[in-house]
Design a protein around this motif. Sequence first.
Motif, PDB file in Angstrom:
ATOM      1  N   ILE A  18      -2.607 -38.685 -19.519  1.00  0.00           N
ATOM      2  CA  ILE A  18      -2.423 -37.312 -19.031  1.00  0.00           C
ATOM      3  C   ILE A  18      -1.592 -36.519 -20.039  1.00  0.00           C
ATOM      4  CG2 ILE A  18      -1.351 -35.897 -17.229  1.00  0.00           C
ATOM      5  CD1 ILE A  18      -1.962 -38.255 -15.279  1.00  0.00           C
ATOM      6  N   LEU A  22      -2.400 -33.052 -22.256  1.00  0.00           N
ATOM      7  CA  LEU A  22      -1.577 -31.858 -22.077  1.00  0.00           C
ATOM      8  C   LEU A  22      -0.857 -31.432 -23.351  1.00  0.00           C
ATOM      9  CD1 LEU A  22       0.026 -32.473 -18.571  1.00  0.00           C
ATOM     10  CD2 LEU A  22      -1.845 -30.914 -19.160  1.00  0.00           C
ATOM     11  N   ALA A  45      -6.815 -33.374 -17.813  1.00  0.00           N
ATOM     12  CA  ALA A  45      -5.491 -33.854 -17.387  1.00  0.00           C
ATOM     13  C   ALA A  45      -5.324 -33.700 -15.878  1.00  0.00           C
ATOM     14  CB  ALA A  45      -4.392 -33.103 -18.128  1.00  0.00           C
ATOM     15  N   PHE A  49      -4.738 -36.672 -13.264  1.00  0.00           N
ATOM     16  CA  PHE A  49      -3.555 -36.624 -12.410  1.00  0.00           C
ATOM     17  C   PHE A  49      -3.944 -36.771 -10.944  1.00  0.00           C
ATOM     18  CE2 PHE A  49      -0.634 -34.356  -9.637  1.00  0.00           C
ATOM     19  CZ  PHE A  49       0.551 -35.022  -9.917  1.00  0.00           C
ATOM     20  N   VAL A  88       4.615 -35.493 -16.049  1.00  0.00           N
ATOM     21  CA  VAL A  88       3.830 -34.261 -15.955  1.00  0.00           C
ATOM     22  C   VAL A  88       4.749 -33.047 -15.850  1.00  0.00           C
ATOM     23  CG1 VAL A  88       2.103 -33.008 -14.610  1.00  0.00           C
ATOM     24  CG2 VAL A  88       1.814 -35.442 -15.016  1.00  0.00           C
ATOM     25  N   SER A  91       5.998 -32.296 -19.259  1.00  0.00           N
ATOM     26  CA  SER A  91       4.896 -31.710 -20.032  1.00  0.00           C
ATOM     27  C   SER A  91       4.691 -30.245 -19.663  1.00  0.00           C
ATOM     28  CB  SER A  91       3.597 -32.484 -19.783  1.00  0.00           C
ATOM     29  OG  SER A  91       3.727 -33.827 -20.194  1.00  0.00           O
ATOM     30  N   LEU A 148      -1.299 -27.183 -13.354  1.00  0.00           N
ATOM     31  CA  LEU A 148      -2.240 -27.734 -14.330  1.00  0.00           C
ATOM     32  C   LEU A 148      -3.527 -26.913 -14.411  1.00  0.00           C
ATOM     33  CD1 LEU A 148      -1.929 -31.590 -13.679  1.00  0.00           C
ATOM     34  CD2 LEU A 148      -1.139 -30.333 -15.695  1.00  0.00           C
TER      35      LEU A 148
END
Length: 195
Positions: A18, A22, A45, A49, A88, A91, A148
Amino acid sequence: MNLANRITLARIFLVPIIMFFLLVNVKTPNIRIEQFSITYNQIIAALIFIIAASTDSLDGYIARKRKLVTNLGKLLDPLADKLLVSAVLVSLVEMDKLDAWIAIVIISREFAVTGLRQIALLEGRVVAASKWGKWKTAAQITAIIALLLNNFPFEFVGFRFDIFASWIAAIITMYSGFDYYMKNKDVINWNEQKQ
């Protein structure tokens, strides 16, 4: 290694994949619809996720249903959840899609509750998941997916659901952490008296 633990390990192994989609600058075209734009990397991604997040309930269900609950699973499952969400969130901060303070609140709460659980475990107690912990997880996953996907489909109606969901996730996260500590404060007090 049983099936439930394999699923949990798969969730851990999906984390760097992931992050790759990203954060690594792979040139892919954008999808554009009016004012909305998203890269293929973000879509990939987000899909990974969603798959990884959905395995959280699956591995626990399989472990309980097939009586495959193990100490390894008890260790790996919360670790996998925290790695997935934390990676995440970091990110998203790097991508300027999330305010750093929200990521810090969420990640700090995870460390704090993990610490509380470890103290309780040393005393032979188990801090069970609460309904607020489950709401917290749902709110975090919802906010992350919205971020996202660049606020899709709410972008078309001008509602910043991604920001709204992030704030709700932060509030529920803080409250659930407070709830854990209030319900288990005797663990901390007992440990202090013992020293």
